[in-house]
Design a protein around this motif. Structure first.
Motif, PDB file in Angstrom:
ATOM      1  N   SER A  21       0.843  -1.200   0.000  1.00 14.45           N
ATOM      2  CA  SER A  21       0.000   0.000   0.000  1.00 14.45           C
ATOM      3  C   SER A  21       0.866   1.232   0.000  1.00 14.45           C
ATOM      4  O   SER A  21       2.022   1.208   0.398  1.00 14.45           O
ATOM      5  CB  SER A  21      -0.898  -0.013   1.230  1.00 14.45           C
ATOM      6  OG  SER A  21      -1.471   1.246   1.424  1.00 14.45           O
ATOM      7  N   GLN A  23       0.460   3.629   1.865  1.00 12.13           N
ATOM      8  CA  GLN A  23       0.647   4.039   3.252  1.00 12.13           C
ATOM      9  C   GLN A  23       1.359   2.920   4.002  1.00 12.13           C
ATOM     10  O   GLN A  23       0.982   1.761   3.911  1.00 12.13           O
ATOM     11  CB  GLN A  23      -0.715   4.321   3.900  1.00 12.13           C
ATOM     12  CG  GLN A  23      -1.498   5.403   3.147  1.00 12.13           C
ATOM     13  CD  GLN A  23      -2.824   5.689   3.809  1.00 12.13           C
ATOM     14  OE1 GLN A  23      -2.898   5.735   5.034  1.00 12.13           O
ATOM     15  NE2 GLN A  23      -3.849   5.891   3.012  1.00 12.13           N
ATOM     16  N   TYR A  26      -0.288   0.000   5.883  1.00 12.31           N
ATOM     17  CA  TYR A  26      -1.069  -0.974   5.134  1.00 12.31           C
ATOM     18  C   TYR A  26      -0.145  -1.805   4.257  1.00 12.31           C
ATOM     19  O   TYR A  26       0.806  -1.278   3.679  1.00 12.31           O
ATOM     20  CB  TYR A  26      -2.100  -0.283   4.244  1.00 12.31           C
ATOM     21  CG  TYR A  26      -3.088   0.574   4.995  1.00 12.31           C
ATOM     22  CD1 TYR A  26      -3.875   0.022   6.002  1.00 12.31           C
ATOM     23  CD2 TYR A  26      -3.248   1.923   4.692  1.00 12.31           C
ATOM     24  CE1 TYR A  26      -4.797   0.794   6.692  1.00 12.31           C
ATOM     25  CE2 TYR A  26      -4.165   2.700   5.378  1.00 12.31           C
ATOM     26  CZ  TYR A  26      -4.931   2.144   6.378  1.00 12.31           C
ATOM     27  OH  TYR A  26      -5.832   2.905   7.056  1.00 12.31           O
ATOM     28  N   THR A  28      -1.846  -4.242   2.206  1.00 10.22           N
ATOM     29  CA  THR A  28      -2.797  -4.846   1.278  1.00 10.22           C
ATOM     30  C   THR A  28      -3.754  -3.774   0.757  1.00 10.22           C
ATOM     31  O   THR A  28      -4.333  -3.020   1.545  1.00 10.22           O
ATOM     32  CB  THR A  28      -3.617  -5.949   1.973  1.00 10.22           C
ATOM     33  OG1 THR A  28      -2.726  -6.938   2.480  1.00 10.22           O
ATOM     34  CG2 THR A  28      -4.597  -6.602   1.012  1.00 10.22           C
ATOM     35  N   THR A  29      -3.896  -3.706  -0.547  1.00  9.30           N
ATOM     36  CA  THR A  29      -4.826  -2.755  -1.163  1.00  9.30           C
ATOM     37  C   THR A  29      -5.693  -3.482  -2.176  1.00  9.30           C
ATOM     38  O   THR A  29      -5.192  -4.233  -3.014  1.00  9.30           O
ATOM     39  CB  THR A  29      -4.065  -1.618  -1.878  1.00  9.30           C
ATOM     40  OG1 THR A  29      -3.250  -0.929  -0.928  1.00  9.30           O
ATOM     41  CG2 THR A  29      -5.048  -0.631  -2.504  1.00  9.30           C
ATOM     42  N   THR A  31      -8.400  -2.577  -5.083  1.00  6.10           N
ATOM     43  CA  THR A  31      -8.982  -1.501  -5.887  1.00  6.10           C
ATOM     44  C   THR A  31     -10.025  -2.093  -6.818  1.00  6.10           C
ATOM     45  O   THR A  31      -9.693  -2.903  -7.689  1.00  6.10           O
ATOM     46  CB  THR A  31      -7.897  -0.777  -6.702  1.00  6.10           C
ATOM     47  OG1 THR A  31      -6.869  -0.314  -5.822  1.00  6.10           O
ATOM     48  CG2 THR A  31      -8.497   0.406  -7.453  1.00  6.10           C
ATOM     49  N   THR A  65     -11.998   1.439  -2.769  1.00  2.00           N
ATOM     50  CA  THR A  65     -10.639   1.022  -2.417  1.00  2.00           C
ATOM     51  C   THR A  65     -10.614   0.588  -0.962  1.00  2.00           C
ATOM     52  O   THR A  65     -11.097   1.301  -0.084  1.00  2.00           O
ATOM     53  CB  THR A  65      -9.625   2.155  -2.624  1.00  2.00           C
ATOM     54  OG1 THR A  65      -9.637   2.557  -4.003  1.00  2.00           O
ATOM     55  CG2 THR A  65      -8.209   1.702  -2.245  1.00  2.00           C
ATOM     56  N   ARG A  67      -8.030  -0.701   2.083  1.00  2.00           N
ATOM     57  CA  ARG A  67      -6.633  -0.821   2.540  1.00  2.00           C
ATOM     58  C   ARG A  67      -6.643  -1.470   3.916  1.00  2.00           C
ATOM     59  O   ARG A  67      -7.420  -1.099   4.779  1.00  2.00           O
ATOM     60  CB  ARG A  67      -5.954   0.544   2.602  1.00  2.00           C
ATOM     61  CG  ARG A  67      -5.783   1.210   1.244  1.00  2.00           C
ATOM     62  CD  ARG A  67      -5.018   2.524   1.360  1.00  2.00           C
ATOM     63  NE  ARG A  67      -4.815   3.126   0.058  1.00  2.00           N
ATOM     64  CZ  ARG A  67      -5.661   3.985  -0.519  1.00  2.00           C
ATOM     65  NH1 ARG A  67      -6.787   4.320   0.121  1.00  2.00           N
ATOM     66  NH2 ARG A  67      -5.416   4.494  -1.701  1.00  2.00           N
ATOM     67  N   ASN A 100      -1.239  -6.089  -3.690  1.00  2.07           N
ATOM     68  CA  ASN A 100      -2.202  -5.232  -4.384  1.00  2.07           C
ATOM     69  C   ASN A 100      -3.094  -6.084  -5.266  1.00  2.07           C
ATOM     70  O   ASN A 100      -2.602  -6.890  -6.050  1.00  2.07           O
ATOM     71  CB  ASN A 100      -1.477  -4.207  -5.258  1.00  2.07           C
ATOM     72  CG  ASN A 100      -0.777  -3.149  -4.425  1.00  2.07           C
ATOM     73  OD1 ASN A 100      -1.206  -2.860  -3.321  1.00  2.07           O
ATOM     74  ND2 ASN A 100       0.296  -2.602  -4.950  1.00  2.07           N
TER      75      ASN A 100
END
Length: 374
Positions: A21, A23, A26, A28-29, A31, A65, A67, A100
């Protein structure tokens, strides 16, 4: 109904998510880009085991999204759901680890959504494509959709007519899944798929599990499966039952050892469990038939911390005239965890010496077994 639900879950399995991510907190993202998805809808997600990780986010026009942070070795199955009620196409059941992930679809909601991401996503996609292309599983989605409709309508005759074909497809899906797992011993989803094969003996699961690589076992489902294997060695048929103590409905401690000298059915259930309430008349029938022949029942309830009144009401409404205990900790019930109970109704039949002689006896099976031993 578990076969139908499992088959649907298997068809939805393609969802897995991950990559770093933007950030730092995080890893894991997710989308999602979905045509015509309106802004302002709530999207909920929750882990299926281990630590209870859950959260929510609102959609923007055409997507959302998510996160989150998934600690190393804690990949697991998750649900993602758009809106609170469960409906067609609004939820997914998937394996998620760090990374991701993208979800793309034309809608409505998650219908025909396409996932992309790390290797476990690719493995998910490969596994699901294999099932969809299997000649012996053609028409499976429509069959189970019809079965679920008949179940909701309480059409037992219609459901019974579908049973042979559903059973054939279930076994075909199970065999294909076992083959896929053995062909992918290093895959992060292999142990996860194995843990969801509910109808193969645990010793067979252990044999397959032992063929997986160490890296494939670094996730929540693998750890729970390893725990189940360990517990089964202690609580399998032929072993002495593990003693436990919990409070009854009046707060008085009751121990399993108090029932030594009798045949006792340790019955795991809960007031909120619809299948349990449906099974209660069968348990009651067996109890009334054999209660004067050195047999009794000990109910262990998985009711929730605020559910004591519902628990007591269910006992009264269902005429369950035997001893009941609970710590009112829901799925964290200490006895359920001690015996690795992962679904209810579930039970153990214990002989007068304290030995486990049968498990999960339901319907006529319970009376038949009791008639055999009493």
């Amino acid at each position: 109904m578990k076969h139908y639900q499992y088959a649907i879950a298997a068809l939805l399995l393609p969802a897995a998510l991950t990559t770093a991510s933007a950030q730092a907190r995080y890893n894991t993202t997710i989308t999602a880009t979905i045509k015509n998805l309106p802004a302002g809808e709530w999207v909920y997600w929750r882990s299926q085991g281990g630590e209870d990780r859950r959260d929510s986010v609102q959609t923007t026009a055409g997507g959302f999204t998510i996160r989150m942070n998934i600690p190393p070795g804690e990949g697991d199955f998750y649900t993602i759901k758009i809106g609170k009620p469960y409906g067609e196409y609004n939820f997914l059941f998937y394996y998620l680890d760090k990374g991701n992930i993208t979800i793309k679809g034309d809608g409505p909601l998650f219908k025909d959504a396409i996932f992309d991401g790390p290797q476990f996503i690719k493995d998910n996609n490969e596994y699901t494509a294999m099932l969809k292309q299997a000649p012996g599983l053609q028409g499976q989605a429509d069959l189970y959709k019809k079965a679920n409709k008949l179940y909701a309508e309480k059409d037992s005759a219609g459901l019974a007519a579908l049973e042979p074909e559903m059973e054939r497809m279930r076994k075909e899906s199970e065999n294909l899944t076992k083959q896929w797992i053995l062909q992918h011993p290093k895959s992060g989803i292999s142990a996860s798929l194995l843990s969801h094969l509910n109808d193969i003996p645990l010793d067979e699961k252990e044999s397959i599990f032992n063929k997986l690589s160490a890296s494939a076992k670094e996730n929540g489902p693998a750890k729970r499966l390893a725990h189940s294997i360990r517990v089964n060695k202690l609580t399998g048929i032929g072993n002495m039952a593990l003693d436990f103590t919990q409070n009854d409905t009046l707060g008085k401690p009751v121990s399993l050892k108090d029932f030594r000298g009798k045949y006792v059915l340790v019955d795991f259930w809960a007031s909120w469990c619809v299948p349990c309430r449906a099974e209660n008349p069968n348990v009651l029938k067996a109890y009334n038939r054999f209660k004067d022949k050195n047999f009794t029942v000990l109910g262990v309830s998985l009711d929730q911390p605020n559910g004591k009144e519902k628990w007591l009401n269910a006992i009264h409404q269902d005429n369950l005239a035997w001893t009941h205990v609970s710590d009112l900790k829901f799925w964290d019930n200490a006895v359920a965890k001690q015996y690795d109970i992962r679904s209810i109704p579930s039970n153990l039949l214990i002989d007068p010496s304290g030995k486990i002689i049968a498990k999960d006896l339901h319907g006529e099976e319970l009376e038949k077994k009791l008639a055999e031993v009493l």
